[in-house]
Design a protein around this motif. Sequence first.
Motif, PDB file in Angstrom:
ATOM      1  N   SER A 143       0.828  -1.204   0.000  1.00 18.78           N
ATOM      2  CA  SER A 143       0.000   0.000   0.000  1.00 18.78           C
ATOM      3  C   SER A 143       0.865   1.259   0.000  1.00 18.78           C
ATOM      4  N   THR A 150       0.889   4.015  -2.900  1.00 17.83           N
ATOM      5  CA  THR A 150       0.628   5.417  -2.532  1.00 17.83           C
ATOM      6  C   THR A 150       1.712   6.320  -3.098  1.00 17.83           C
ATOM      7  N   ASN A 190      -8.381   2.797   1.440  1.00 20.99           N
ATOM      8  CA  ASN A 190      -7.846   1.696   0.632  1.00 20.99           C
ATOM      9  C   ASN A 190      -8.963   0.749   0.243  1.00 20.99           C
ATOM     10  N   PRO A 197      -5.496  -3.804  -0.547  1.00 21.40           N
ATOM     11  CA  PRO A 197      -4.197  -3.154  -0.361  1.00 21.40           C
ATOM     12  C   PRO A 197      -3.967  -1.971  -1.302  1.00 21.40           C
ATOM     13  N   VAL A 198      -4.944  -1.690  -2.158  1.00 22.35           N
ATOM     14  CA  VAL A 198      -4.766  -0.662  -3.179  1.00 22.35           C
ATOM     15  C   VAL A 198      -5.401   0.650  -2.716  1.00 22.35           C
ATOM     16  N   PRO A 199      -4.635   1.740  -2.610  1.00 25.56           N
ATOM     17  CA  PRO A 199      -5.209   3.028  -2.216  1.00 25.56           C
ATOM     18  C   PRO A 199      -6.179   3.554  -3.273  1.00 25.56           C
TER      19      PRO A 199
END
Length: 357
Positions: free
Chosen positions: A47, A51, A164, A167-169
């Motif tokens: 993450s 970011t 998020n 795990p992806v912002p």
Amino acid sequence: MSSLSRLRPRSLTSTGIVYLVLVLVLVVGAVLTATAGRNFFSAGNISAILTGTSILGFIAIGQTLVILAGSLDLSVPYVASLASLLGGVTMAGQTGNIPLAVAVALGVAALIGLVNGLVVAYAGVHGFIATLGMGLILAGYLGTTYQGSAGSAPRDFRLIGALNIGPVPLSTIIMLGCAGLVILLLGRTRIGHHLYAVGGSKDVARLSGVRTQPPIVLAHVLCSVLAGMAGLLLLARLSVGSPTIGTQGGYDLMSIAAVVLGGTVLAGGKGNILGTLGGVAIFAVLDNVMGVLEVNAFLKDVVRGLVIVVAVAVYARRNADLRPARFTGGSSTPRPTPTPRPGPRHTDQAATAGGAS
């Protein structure tokens, strides 16, 4: 056999090289992070890397457009700083002001890009000079108008920088969505094709009936709008606008470096967004690993510089190898030199030479 050897260098594109390097950097990064007692592939670390790609990704996508058009934009860090301030001051901590603040920030950014594009396309000023001048104007305005942080982002807006999806912002998803739209613009629209043509050769594009000014103007407008979106994302993360946040990140040079690392030619006309995203990801992974290892900030710049120089050297060598042999029309067998026939000109020249002697 010779035909196979000629096909092998072409099977791996510049974008393919970028992603092979990214895989190598991921492997080396995982090993080095493990030596420091950390898990490189943990959800938190992934993450953090994603970011890190968001802000630079926005600006690098826009920088790719102007470089493809044969231009450059050095005003992007100041546009990002101004957008963060305009957004924060207009929001003033109120959720109801978010739409207006976003419209004001992106509208001003688009206006700045329009001025840059008009100066480059119609006044004939090189993008380096035009955007450097615009950057100095914005720097002076920011320095005299804002003495420090200003404005305030409400909680609902700050969620853009903190939320998020797995795990992806969310910010990374928005950045990738913008990248997808730009890829469609370049690959599926007439003005996208014209952008490549103008960057490849403005004179040839003009002789082919292409209006060379609109693609350049559009590239600069989109570049500034994407820089404005990066500024709004910075506002969401910091909750306040800052007049120096763009320059502190060095987003002008870092975005150009990511574009070049991604295989886009600085002269224009050749490159793509996928390569740029790969270049952004490489820098994000390097920064993450060097942060874990607590590498000195000056040494970080040395590593970045070495990566850029090596990448450009590889691209230059590869392009040189792909060029056909000179005077052979791409064939390995040289053409025979024709024997001139004797004629009146040869006779006259021989007589003149004899008379002179």
